[in-house]
Design a protein around this motif. Structure first.
Motif, PDB file in Angstrom:
ATOM      1  N   PHE A  35       0.804  -1.213   0.000  1.00 39.23           N
ATOM      2  CA  PHE A  35       0.000   0.000   0.000  1.00 39.23           C
ATOM      3  C   PHE A  35       0.844   1.273   0.000  1.00 39.23           C
ATOM      4  N   THR A  36       2.063   1.250  -0.500  1.00 37.91           N
ATOM      5  CA  THR A  36       2.858   2.457  -0.610  1.00 37.91           C
ATOM      6  C   THR A  36       3.391   2.562  -2.020  1.00 37.91           C
TER       7      THR A  36
ATOM      8  N   GLU B  94      -1.869   9.543   5.581  1.00 39.81           N
ATOM      9  CA  GLU B  94      -1.362   9.438   4.214  1.00 39.81           C
ATOM     10  C   GLU B  94      -2.180  10.308   3.263  1.00 39.81           C
TER      11      GLU B  94
ATOM     12  N   ASP C 255       4.112  -4.028  11.655  1.00 40.36           N
ATOM     13  CA  ASP C 255       3.959  -3.288  10.395  1.00 40.36           C
ATOM     14  C   ASP C 255       3.045  -4.023   9.428  1.00 40.36           C
TER      15      ASP C 255
ATOM     16  N   SER D  29       0.790   3.347  12.516  1.00 41.45           N
ATOM     17  CA  SER D  29      -0.614   3.746  12.341  1.00 41.45           C
ATOM     18  C   SER D  29      -0.711   5.127  11.706  1.00 41.45           C
TER      19      SER D  29
ATOM     20  N   ASP E 264      -0.433  -2.546   8.092  1.00 41.73           N
ATOM     21  CA  ASP E 264      -0.547  -2.335   6.649  1.00 41.73           C
ATOM     22  C   ASP E 264      -1.860  -2.879   6.106  1.00 41.73           C
TER      23      ASP E 264
ATOM     24  N   TYR F 249       1.287   6.451   9.669  1.00 41.01           N
ATOM     25  CA  TYR F 249       1.669   6.387   8.257  1.00 41.01           C
ATOM     26  C   TYR F 249       0.438   6.263   7.373  1.00 41.01           C
ATOM     27  N   HIS F 250      -0.550   5.460   7.819  1.00 44.20           N
ATOM     28  CA  HIS F 250      -1.758   5.266   7.024  1.00 44.20           C
ATOM     29  C   HIS F 250      -2.859   6.273   7.395  1.00 44.20           C
TER      30      HIS F 250
ATOM     31  N   LYS G 129      -9.957   3.440   8.947  1.00 38.06           N
ATOM     32  CA  LYS G 129      -9.504   4.531   9.801  1.00 38.06           C
ATOM     33  C   LYS G 129      -9.818   4.285  11.275  1.00 38.06           C
TER      34      LYS G 129
ATOM     35  N   HIS H  63      -4.988  -0.500   6.207  1.00 32.63           N
ATOM     36  CA  HIS H  63      -4.688   0.821   5.665  1.00 32.63           C
ATOM     37  C   HIS H  63      -5.923   1.642   5.338  1.00 32.63           C
ATOM     38  N   SER H  64      -7.051   0.998   5.033  1.00 29.19           N
ATOM     39  CA  SER H  64      -8.262   1.740   4.666  1.00 29.19           C
ATOM     40  C   SER H  64      -9.281   1.810   5.798  1.00 29.19           C
TER      41      SER H  64
ATOM     42  N   LEU I 211      -7.315   1.813  12.632  1.00 37.56           N
ATOM     43  CA  LEU I 211      -5.993   2.430  12.717  1.00 37.56           C
ATOM     44  C   LEU I 211      -5.892   3.354  13.924  1.00 37.56           C
TER      45      LEU I 211
END
Length: 751
Positions: free
Chosen positions: A11-12, A379, A346, A373, A350, A375-376, A356, A353-354, A359
């Protein structure tokens, strides 16, 4: 031989590449250094690009402690590696490993320079890696040109190492001649042989050379935990005394109250401190002394020696997903340790990531979970502002006070509102520039419903901005009070743009334009600080009305050197076609993909439009062509308007490149408007000159596919397909024809 393995993190858009670097000049054969290269823009050239090196300490490895997260968070490319004999690097690890470590570091720098063109900019070293890094900096040509060193728990008085040998170790060295240092590296038990002679060599390594040999221009940050039981915290004072008297280089000393030698717990604080220091290095704002001396903020509070930042977002700039950052950042976080290894944490985060909500919950578990956390969570960030002051508060209160969030924002959406008078929220270019320059990892920017007028405080301010490079930029901007120069001022903020999308321009342009040629426009712009000549747009999509002036501005930029994809819609006047033709002629062989939205053979004034002015013949490498055509008919029964002429503009454009050898794919989008007294078949037959279209399409010797797409009235697709196949029979028999209903087409391919 060097083996390279590449893996893209989940996801990056970054790329992690595992490198195996041989060490040819060592007394020990078969030594290979293993490391991970983190690249922010893997598709771009690395020649001359800056890179940060991240070094571990004794009995450590490249993903130990904060190293991996720091590598993923750095705003420049980074490389972290295992010293010989550690984890995935071959060779033998020694207790006195300074000579080997310096040789490893030199080999890594030479490999990155020769194979990638990298220039080492920053070195972050922990524990024993600090002494090796300092020695390499003072003795190598490449080391003397770096800009900064981060010293984390570095030992200065090597003789203090005698104090940490336990009595049983001394007894074992006297009886057997050696003892073992035991530990766990990457989950595996490891032991390093240590003799009394090696201990003496370690203790004799004198760091006083940095007082006279360390380059005077290099900035240094020393991080030291006050609960360090391995390196005396006073050693950080000795580093400050040795390096603090240089100029223009600086030394910043940062103590953390509850941190041990490995900074177990405040990992996020370590990373954020390094990133803040690196940002100050870039802006030349460092001074020698205690870290953050004189800085006072209403948002910062010390809890158990760890700084926790409270973000107070107002209602006029709400973050994406309606999250409340103030609750997240100001909540008291106990310095708990996660029972899971960082790699597993991690991977777990990861996969969320979607989500919220999840996270946010993960960020509260432990400090080790917070950085991953964030990081996403941050983002993609959306800021809504009802008034221009909202954007200013976002810049001042959020970015200037945040200790870490700004390093995670990669996609930013600045969205205003349109008031009852039809005027959008104003966004001053000075405020926008300040926001962009505080986001080192920003790759995508979306400006929606914002005006470009100046604020009261900057009407008479000079404006000089370092261009910002982005992967994607979307502009739905402008108000009735904005002129062309406001848009030119906005474009001056940007440098290299991979994709520029302009769906809406709300500016008040004169009609007709007082200048019709780029030379006249250049003359006008030179009167007000010149055109945005630094702008390099690789792919452009403009569907806004009155797009012709923007096309002329692009002719005056460096975009003509690199633009390969171009999509333009709403061509309703000859002046717009001429502006597009001028840009196409300047692009020449650079252009490979073109999408033009035509409105038939007549513009809004019912005057014939000449699409032969597009100058397609100048594009020697044009391989993909998309033409959108409206078969609107003659609903008002206007005299002198023949519906059969609606397709001639498209055919005229194609005829100008008849026989073009580079053409591979042609797509024609057709919209059919039905009148009350005609059938769909009658409309299609009467408004298209099919025999001429077939003749033009057959003239391209390298054509691989001709697609005819019906945009409306999908219920008539079978009828439409039969008509097209019947009229383009030769192409159908050769397998070159494809008839489709409307789908979500991806154009250009990179969008």
């Amino acid at each position: 031989m060097t083996t390279v393995k590449t893996k893209t993190p989940l996801f990056t858009s970054k790329r992690s590449t595992k490198l195996f670097i041989p060490i040819p000049s060592t007394a020990e054969r078969g030594v290979t250094i293993c490391g991970v290269l983190e690249q922010l823009a893997p598709g771009e050239s690395t020649q001359g690009r800056k890179v940060a090196l991240i070094l571990h300490g004794n009995m450590g490895h490249k993903d130990y402690l904060f190293q991996k997260r720091l590598g993923l968070s750095f705003p420049i490319d980074s490389f972290r590696f295992d010293f010989r004999g550690c984890h995935e690097s071959t060779g033998t690890a020694q207790f006195y490993g300074f000579t080997d470590a310096i040789e490893d570091l030199a080999a890594v720098e030479a490999y990155l320079s020769s194979q990638y063109g990298y220039e080492v900019d920053i070195i972050v070293a922990h524990s024993m890696g600090v002494a090796s890094a300092l020695k390499w900096v003072c003795t190598s040509d490449a080391g003397k040109h770096i800009r900064g060193v981060v010293n984390i728990s570095g030992r200065y008085r090597m003789r203090k190492a005698y104090d940490f040998v336990i009595p049983a170790g001394w007894e074992e060295m006297k009886t057997r001649g050696y003892t073992f240092m035991k530990g766990t590296v990457a989950g595996k038990p490891v032991k390093v042989r240590m003799t009394e002679a090696e201990l003496e060599r370690f203790a004799s390594f004198d760091l006083d050379f940095i007082k006279t040999e360390f380059p005077s221009h290099i900035d240094v940050l020393t991080l030291q935990g006050l609960r360090d039981a391995i390196v005396p915290p006073y050693d950080a004072i000795l580093y400050a005394q040795a390096l603090g008297g240089r100029h223009p280089g600086t030394h910043s000393l940062c103590y953390m109250e509850d941190a041990d030698h490995n900074f177990t717990g405040p990992t996020t604080e370590v990373i954020n401190t390094i990133l803040d220091w690196h940002d100050l290095v870039n802006h030349h704002r460092l001074t020698t002394g205690i870290w953050q001396t004189g800085i006072r903020g209403k948002f910062a509070q010390l809890r158990r020696g760890v700084r926790v930042v409270a973000l107070e977002l107002k209602s006029d700039h709400r973050p994406h997903g309606n999250m409340k950052f103030s609750n997240l950042a100001s909540t008291h976080l106990e310095p708990l340790r996660s029972p899971f290894p960082p790699e597993l944490v991690d991977r777990i985060i990861d996969n969320l990531h979607s989500d919220k909500k999840s996270l946010k919950a993960c960020s509260m578990v432990a400090r080790q979970w917070l950085n991953a956390s964030q990081y996403h969570l941050f983002e993609r960030t959306t800021v809504h502002a009802n008034e221009s002051a909202g954007f200013s508060r976002f810049h001042e209160d959020l970015l200037d006070s945040s200790r870490g969030m700004r390093f995670y924002i990669r996609e930013l959406d600045l969205s205003g509102v349109v008031d009852t008078a039809g005027e959008p929220t104003m966004l001053c270019k000075h405020v926008l520039s300040g926001i962009l320059h505080r986001l080192p990892r920003l790759r995508e920017l979306d400006l929606t419903h914002v005006g470009l007028g100046p604020c009261r405080s900057c009407v008479f301010r000079n404006f000089i901005s370092r261009p910002i490079n982005l992967d994607y930029l979307s502009l739905s901007v402008g108000s009735r009070s904005d002129g062309l120069y406001a848009y030119v001022g906005l474009l001056k903020l940007f440098g290299d743009i991979k994709h520029l999308d302009v769906p809406f321009l709300g500016w008040n342009s004169p009609d007709p334009l007082p200048w019709a040629r780029p030379d006249e426009l250049r003359k006008k712009l030179l009167e007000l600080q010149g055109p945005p000549s630094q702008l390099r747009v690789h792919s452009f999509r403009g569907t806004a009305s009155k797009i012709d002036c923007l096309l002329q501005v692009l002719c005056l930029t460096r975009s003509v050197e690199v633009m390969s994809s171009l999509e333009v819609g709403f061509l309703e006047e000859d002046v717009q076609i001429q502006a597009l033709g001028t840009l196409i002629r300047k692009l020449g062989p650079t252009l490979s993909r073109l999408h033009v939205n035509m409105t038939g053979n007549f513009g809004g004034t019912l005057n014939p439009l000449d699409y032969r002015c597009l100058h397609l013949r100048s594009c020697n490498n044009l391989s993909d062509l998309v033409l959108s055509l409206d078969l609107y008919g003659n609903p008002d029964r206007l005299l002198g308007l023949s519906v059969a002429e609606e397709c001639t503009g498209l055919l005229d454009a194609l005829s100008t490149i008849s026989g073009h050898r580079a053409m591979r794919y042609i797509t024609i989008h057709i919209f059919v408007n039905l009148q009350l007294d005609e059938s769909f078949a009658e409309a299609v037959y009467s408004r298209m000159t099919w025999h001429r279209l077939e003749k033009v399409l057959r003239s391209f010797p390298g054509l691989k596919k001709a697609r005819i797409v019906l945009l409306e009235h999908i219920e008539y697709h079978s009828t439409f397909q039969a008509i097209v196949v019947d009229n383009l029979r030769t192409l159908a028999e050769l397998g070159l024809l494809e008839v489709q209903p409307a789908v979500e087409t991806e154009w250009p391919a990179l969008w």
